[in-house]
Design a protein around this motif. Structure first.
Motif, PDB file in Angstrom:
ATOM      1  N   CYS A  78       2.421  10.563   1.658  1.00 61.12           N
ATOM      2  CA  CYS A  78       1.280  10.659   2.580  1.00 61.12           C
ATOM      3  C   CYS A  78       1.684   9.940   3.868  1.00 61.12           C
ATOM      4  O   CYS A  78       1.697   8.707   3.912  1.00 61.12           O
ATOM      5  CB  CYS A  78       0.039  10.030   1.959  1.00 61.12           C
ATOM      6  SG  CYS A  78      -1.356   9.843   3.099  1.00 61.12           S
ATOM      7  N   SER A 107       0.216   9.769   6.802  1.00 62.57           N
ATOM      8  CA  SER A 107      -0.870   9.024   7.446  1.00 62.57           C
ATOM      9  C   SER A 107      -1.115   7.707   6.720  1.00 62.57           C
ATOM     10  O   SER A 107      -1.393   6.671   7.350  1.00 62.57           O
ATOM     11  CB  SER A 107      -2.153   9.857   7.485  1.00 62.57           C
ATOM     12  OG  SER A 107      -2.606  10.160   6.178  1.00 62.57           O
ATOM     13  N   CYS A 108      -1.001   7.713   5.388  1.00 66.70           N
ATOM     14  CA  CYS A 108      -1.147   6.478   4.605  1.00 66.70           C
ATOM     15  C   CYS A 108      -0.025   5.501   4.929  1.00 66.70           C
ATOM     16  O   CYS A 108      -0.256   4.284   5.039  1.00 66.70           O
ATOM     17  CB  CYS A 108      -1.126   6.791   3.110  1.00 66.70           C
ATOM     18  SG  CYS A 108      -2.340   7.996   2.557  1.00 66.70           S
ATOM     19  N   TRP A 109       1.186   6.025   5.058  1.00 67.16           N
ATOM     20  CA  TRP A 109       2.358   5.197   5.366  1.00 67.16           C
ATOM     21  C   TRP A 109       2.143   4.477   6.697  1.00 67.16           C
ATOM     22  O   TRP A 109       2.360   3.269   6.816  1.00 67.16           O
ATOM     23  CB  TRP A 109       3.587   6.096   5.408  1.00 67.16           C
ATOM     24  CG  TRP A 109       4.925   5.440   5.453  1.00 67.16           C
ATOM     25  CD1 TRP A 109       5.210   4.118   5.686  1.00 67.16           C
ATOM     26  CD2 TRP A 109       6.183   6.090   5.236  1.00 67.16           C
ATOM     27  NE1 TRP A 109       6.567   3.910   5.647  1.00 67.16           N
ATOM     28  CE2 TRP A 109       7.180   5.107   5.362  1.00 67.16           C
ATOM     29  CE3 TRP A 109       6.553   7.405   4.968  1.00 67.16           C
ATOM     30  CZ2 TRP A 109       8.545   5.408   5.224  1.00 67.16           C
ATOM     31  CZ3 TRP A 109       7.902   7.695   4.823  1.00 67.16           C
ATOM     32  CH2 TRP A 109       8.885   6.714   4.948  1.00 67.16           C
ATOM     33  N   GLU A 167      -5.872  17.898   6.243  1.00 68.42           N
ATOM     34  CA  GLU A 167      -6.479  16.619   6.612  1.00 68.42           C
ATOM     35  C   GLU A 167      -7.829  16.841   7.289  1.00 68.42           C
ATOM     36  O   GLU A 167      -7.988  17.771   8.092  1.00 68.42           O
ATOM     37  CB  GLU A 167      -5.544  15.847   7.551  1.00 68.42           C
ATOM     38  CG  GLU A 167      -4.347  15.244   6.853  1.00 68.42           C
ATOM     39  CD  GLU A 167      -3.458  14.418   7.773  1.00 68.42           C
ATOM     40  OE1 GLU A 167      -2.545  13.753   7.268  1.00 68.42           O
ATOM     41  OE2 GLU A 167      -3.672  14.457   9.010  1.00 68.42           O
ATOM     42  N   GLY A 183       0.832  -1.197   0.000  1.00 69.64           N
ATOM     43  CA  GLY A 183       0.000   0.000   0.000  1.00 69.64           C
ATOM     44  C   GLY A 183       0.867   1.248   0.000  1.00 69.64           C
ATOM     45  O   GLY A 183       2.100   1.177  -0.001  1.00 69.64           O
ATOM     46  N   PRO A 184       0.255   2.433   0.012  1.00 67.91           N
ATOM     47  CA  PRO A 184       1.016   3.689  -0.036  1.00 67.91           C
ATOM     48  C   PRO A 184       1.988   3.797   1.133  1.00 67.91           C
ATOM     49  O   PRO A 184       1.645   3.483   2.270  1.00 67.91           O
ATOM     50  CB  PRO A 184      -0.067   4.770   0.050  1.00 67.91           C
ATOM     51  CG  PRO A 184      -1.333   4.085  -0.329  1.00 67.91           C
ATOM     52  CD  PRO A 184      -1.194   2.655   0.090  1.00 67.91           C
ATOM     53  N   GLU A 241      -0.710   3.853   8.169  1.00 68.11           N
ATOM     54  CA  GLU A 241      -1.805   2.886   8.036  1.00 68.11           C
ATOM     55  C   GLU A 241      -1.351   1.621   7.310  1.00 68.11           C
ATOM     56  O   GLU A 241      -1.688   0.500   7.713  1.00 68.11           O
ATOM     57  CB  GLU A 241      -2.978   3.519   7.288  1.00 68.11           C
ATOM     58  CG  GLU A 241      -4.170   2.582   7.149  1.00 68.11           C
ATOM     59  CD  GLU A 241      -5.349   3.211   6.435  1.00 68.11           C
ATOM     60  OE1 GLU A 241      -6.374   2.520   6.281  1.00 68.11           O
ATOM     61  OE2 GLU A 241      -5.242   4.379   6.023  1.00 68.11           O
ATOM     62  N   THR A 242      -0.597   1.797   6.245  1.00 63.52           N
ATOM     63  CA  THR A 242      -0.083   0.630   5.514  1.00 63.52           C
ATOM     64  C   THR A 242       0.791  -0.223   6.414  1.00 63.52           C
ATOM     65  O   THR A 242       0.694  -1.459   6.414  1.00 63.52           O
ATOM     66  CB  THR A 242       0.724   1.091   4.286  1.00 63.52           C
ATOM     67  OG1 THR A 242      -0.145   1.780   3.379  1.00 63.52           O
ATOM     68  CG2 THR A 242       1.350  -0.088   3.559  1.00 63.52           C
ATOM     69  N   GLU A 249       0.814  18.768   4.680  1.00 61.99           N
ATOM     70  CA  GLU A 249      -0.081  17.620   4.567  1.00 61.99           C
ATOM     71  C   GLU A 249      -1.196  17.679   5.595  1.00 61.99           C
ATOM     72  O   GLU A 249      -2.388  17.515   5.266  1.00 61.99           O
ATOM     73  CB  GLU A 249       0.727  16.332   4.765  1.00 61.99           C
ATOM     74  CG  GLU A 249      -0.119  15.059   4.783  1.00 61.99           C
ATOM     75  CD  GLU A 249       0.668  13.833   5.183  1.00 61.99           C
ATOM     76  OE1 GLU A 249       0.031  12.784   5.459  1.00 61.99           O
ATOM     77  OE2 GLU A 249       1.922  13.886   5.233  1.00 61.99           O
TER      78      GLU A 249
END
Length: 318
Positions: free
Chosen positions: A225, A227-229, A318, A188-189, A231-232, A314
């Motif tokens: 990103c 927050s994406c990092w 959000e 993922g990201p 989460e992944t 970033e």
């Protein structure tokens, strides 16, 4: 599952020693353009550990980890290197370890130190695999990436021709070679488009690419990103349960260590920037948020201020 090698134990011990100023760390392998000579991390898995400094003439752009897996029927390389000379130097080291041919090169993402060496390997008749997003990223920015490399690498850039991968994948590719199963994963990201990981389930070892950093703080790009990092990492990457990790940058270690140096840093920085936003702070204020718990890591002086500004931008939306 496997015996831990003396080299791995030495690397883990070394990784616990505080680092000094990035640019003052001497080249570890003066006889080669490689920053360090490859070491056998676990049986049949080798890695040439890159400098934890930014790419420079002195390290020839070898500031990421160039790994290879000896399977019994051929060699799989992870990362093509930042230029053709680095790729050739790694190939020379592989030939000193085994007479098995290189069967595949895997690009960990679309950045220069993962892909600019592709032309060398393609000229050897070797296939190159990358995630489709990494291939698109390199195609769009390859001229800019190449120009940047030629400026710092100078004569070490000779022979390099920007080339993307010869084939791509989207979610997962499983390779079976010499009785060894190797899973190439897109979790993922994370740090940059098309970041992938190479998982050896029978060995419990993850070649993490830029999902994981160790001994240095990660750079946060305009398209990262955070927050994406996080989460992944927490929903896909960490649950895989790797015992040993070769990070994209820094010495091989374990999951707890790379989680602290990567996700621990991102969470700390996001927490400090979040407090600043709650107080009505500005982008200019963000450059001075407290990052002192990570000040002893390499690249802190080069990256901390820039990272804070990127995270502020970033999180502001959000």
């Amino acid at each position: 599952m496997f015996r831990i090698t003396t080299a791995f134990a030495t690397l883990v011990a070394f990784a616990a020693i505080p680092a000094f100023a990035d640019e003052d760390i001497a080249d570890q392998y003066p006889g080669s353009v490689l920053y360090e000579k490859p070491v056998e991390v676990i049986p049949d898995v080798w890695s040439a550990i890159g400098a934890t400094a930014p790419p420079t003439y002195e390290n020839a752009g070898h500031n990421n980890n160039l790994s290879f897996i000896v399977t019994g029927e051929g060699v799989i390389v992870v990362n093509a290197g930042a230029n053709a000379k680095l790729a050739q130097a790694l190939h020379d080291e592989i030939k000193a370890v085994t007479d098995q041919p290189v069967k595949l090169v895997i690009n960990e993402n679309g950045q220069g130190h993962a892909m600019l060496g592709n032309s060398y390997w393609i000229d050897q008749g070797v296939e190159v695999l990358a995630h489709v997003d990494a291939a698109h990223e390199f195609e769009e920015y390859s001229a800019q990436i190449y120009d940047g490399m030629t400026r710092y690498a100078r004569e070490n850039a000779e022979g390099t021709v920007p080339m993307g991968p010869t084939r791509t994948f989207e979610d997962k590719e499983v390779i079976t070679l010499g009785g060894k199963t190797i899973e190439v994963l897109y979790s993922g990201p994370a740090h940059s488009p098309g970041d992938i990981q190479v998982w050896l389930p029978e060995d419990g070892l993850m070649i993490a690419g830029d999902m994981a950093f160790h001994n240095r703080i990660p750079p946060i790009f305009e398209d990262t990103c955070t927050s994406c990092w996080i989460e992944t990492w927490e929903t896909v990457f960490a649950p895989i349960g790797a015992t040993y990790v070769i990070p994209g940058h820094g010495y091989p270690t374990n999951m707890a260590q790379v989680e602290d140096h990567t996700i621990g840093y991102l969470k700390h920085l996001r927490g400090e920037v979040g407090k600043l936003l709650d107080e009505g702070g500005t982008l200019e204020d963000a450059y001075y948020v407290d990052q002192s718990p990570y000040a002893h890591h390499d690249t802190f002086e080069e990256l901390a201020t820039k990272n804070a500004g990127q995270v502020f931008t970033e999180m502001e939306f959000e």
